[in-house]
Design an enzyme around this catalytic site. Sequence first.
Site, short mmCIF file in Angstrom:
data_model
loop_
_atom_site.label_atom_id
_atom_site.label_comp_id
_atom_site.label_asym_id
_atom_site.label_seq_id
_atom_site.Cartn_x
_atom_site.Cartn_y
_atom_site.Cartn_z
N THR A 71 0.84 -1.21 0.00
CA THR A 71 0.00 0.00 0.00
C THR A 71 0.87 1.25 0.00
OG1 THR A 71 -1.72 -1.22 1.18
CG2 THR A 71 -1.85 1.19 1.25
N ASN A 149 -5.88 -10.45 -6.97
CA ASN A 149 -5.89 -11.10 -5.67
C ASN A 149 -7.13 -11.97 -5.45
OD1 ASN A 149 -6.61 -8.17 -5.74
ND2 ASN A 149 -7.60 -8.69 -3.81
N GLN A 179 0.65 -9.82 -5.73
CA GLN A 179 0.30 -11.26 -5.69
C GLN A 179 1.26 -12.12 -6.51
OE1 GLN A 179 -1.77 -12.82 -3.80
NE2 GLN A 179 -2.89 -11.07 -2.94
N SER A 201 4.88 -6.81 -1.54
CA SER A 201 4.72 -6.87 -0.09
C SER A 201 5.23 -8.21 0.43
CB SER A 201 3.23 -6.72 0.22
OG SER A 201 3.00 -6.26 1.51
N GLY A 202 6.11 -8.18 1.44
CA GLY A 202 6.75 -9.41 1.90
C GLY A 202 5.81 -10.46 2.47
N HIS A 203 4.71 -10.01 3.10
CA HIS A 203 3.88 -11.00 3.80
C HIS A 203 3.08 -11.88 2.86
CE1 HIS A 203 -0.24 -9.10 3.71
NE2 HIS A 203 0.48 -8.05 3.39
N THR A 239 13.62 5.15 9.54
CA THR A 239 14.66 4.16 9.82
C THR A 239 14.28 2.81 9.24
OG1 THR A 239 15.17 5.33 11.84
CG2 THR A 239 15.95 3.06 11.72
N CYS A 327 -18.15 -7.09 3.81
CA CYS A 327 -19.27 -6.55 4.56
C CYS A 327 -19.00 -5.07 4.83
CB CYS A 327 -19.41 -7.32 5.87
SG CYS A 327 -20.97 -7.06 6.64
N1 PLP Z 1 -2.34 -5.13 -3.99
C1 PLP Z 1 -2.81 -6.38 -4.05
C2 PLP Z 1 -3.08 -7.01 -5.38
C3 PLP Z 1 -3.06 -7.09 -2.88
O1 PLP Z 1 -3.52 -8.34 -2.94
C4 PLP Z 1 -2.80 -6.47 -1.63
C5 PLP Z 1 -3.10 -7.17 -0.37
O2 PLP Z 1 -3.93 -8.04 -0.32
C6 PLP Z 1 -2.29 -5.16 -1.63
C7 PLP Z 1 -2.06 -4.53 -2.83
C8 PLP Z 1 -1.96 -4.45 -0.35
O3 PLP Z 1 -0.94 -5.10 0.33
P1 PLP Z 1 -0.50 -4.64 1.78
O4 PLP Z 1 -1.69 -4.85 2.66
O5 PLP Z 1 0.63 -5.50 2.12
O6 PLP Z 1 -0.17 -3.21 1.70
#
Ligand code: PLP
Length: 397
Positions: A71, A149, A179, A201-203, A239, A327
Site C-alpha cells: 500500500t 488477488n 500477488q 509486499s513481503g507477507h 529508519t 461486509c
Molecule cells: N495489492 C494487491 C493485489 C493485494 O492483494 C494487496 C493485499 O492483499 C495489496 C495490494 C496491499 O498489500 P498490503 O496490505 O501488504 O499493503
Amino acid sequence: MTIYLDNNATTPIAPEVREALLPFLQQDYFNPSSMYESAGPIRHAVENARKQIAEHLGMQHTELLFTSCATESINTAFFGAISANPRRKHIITTAVEHPAVTEVCKELQRRGYEVSYIGVDRQGNLNLGDFVRELRPDTLLVAVMHANNETGVVFPIERLARITKETNPEILFFCDATQSVTKLPIKMNGPFRQVDMLAFSGHKFHAPKGIGGMYIRRGTPCRAFMIGGHQESGRRGGTENVPYIVGMAKAVEIAAATHAEDTKRIEKLRNKLESAILQKISHVEVNGAGAERMPNTSNIAVHYIEGEGILYQLSGRGICASSGSACTSGSLEPSHVLTAMDVPFTAKHGSIRFSLSRYTTEAEIDTVIEHFPQIVARLRSLSPYWDQSADQPRATE
Ligand code: PLP
C-alpha cells in the site's frame, strides 16, 4: 487443526525467515545509519538484502526501495508521480484493482484528476481495445496489477507496457505485483523492461507483515512520498526495518530455490480441488477459469447461496478461506472484481476464494473436498431458492 487456504490475504512466516531475522531483533539492533563500528554490519545486511532481491527481480539494487507494505509502495507510485509531473491529469487503471489502488484513484478524482477504469470480460481478461483507446497525450500514469488477488487472473503486463510506451514514452507505467512477486517470473531487465514502477509486499510470500518493496526505474520522474530522513538515498524517509528487510530477502531466496517444484505441486492440488468440486456439486463454476491464472488461486462461484454462510461453515470445520464479498456498513456488497466480470447475480454473493501456498498439503485439500459439498448441500437445503429434491434452483413464476 487449522487448514489455511487464504494465502492471498497473507502467508505464514517461513521458519528459515524467522531464523534469519531473529538476530536483528536481538543483539544486532543498531541503526544502520549510525557511524560507530557496530552499525557497519547492520548497514551491510540491509544492502546485501537489497542486492539479493534486486538480482532476483532483474533490477539494479539502486532502483529498489524498502517500504512498509505494498500500500505504501502504491501510494509512492501515484503521489510521487503526480508531484513530479503536475501538468498531466489523466490516469488509466482497471476496474479490478485492489482497494490500495482504487481508493487512491478515487482520492485523485476528488482532487480533479480524470481516471479511466478499463473493464474486463466474463473471464477477467482486460479489454485491450478500451485500454488502447484511453491512452491520451495528457495521460500521466497507467496502473495495472499483475495478478488479481481475488481470481488469480494474470494481466499481460509486458504487452500493456509496450503498447503504452509505443503510444507515448512519457506515460509512466506502474504495476502492482503484490500477488505475483516470487510466484510468477518477473524481470525488470527482461520482459518487464518497459515497466517504470512496481510494488510488492513481503507477507504475501512468507516474510513478515510490515515490509514491502518498490521498484523505481532509474530516471523515472517520481518524488519521495515519505518525506523525512536521508534513508533510502533520500527517496523514503524512516529508519529501515532491518529485521524484516533481512527476512524478506531470505523469503525471496527460498522462493527462488523452490519455485519450479512448488508451482507444479500447488497447481496440481488447486486443480484437484477444482475438479472435485465441479464434479460433486451442481451449479458451480470457477471464476476466471478461461483466463491465464495464478497456479495457487481458485475462486469458486456457488450459485444460490451466500459466501458468508459457506465461510462460516468452513471456519467451523477449521478451514480458512475467503469470500469475494466484503461486509461494508452492514450491507453485503458484492465484490467489485466479480461485478466487473459480470458474474451472474445468483453467484456473485456465493463466491469463495481458496488460495494455496507451498505449505498446503494434499491431505488438507482432501479434507476440503470432503467438507465443501456437505456444506453447500446443507446451505442449499435452507435456501428458499433451491429445490433440494430436484437438486436444482426452484422454478420462479
Ligand atoms: N495489492 C494487491 C493485489 C493485494 O492483494 C494487496 C493485499 O492483499 C495489496 C495490494 C496491499 O498489500 P498490503 O496490505 O501488504 O499493503
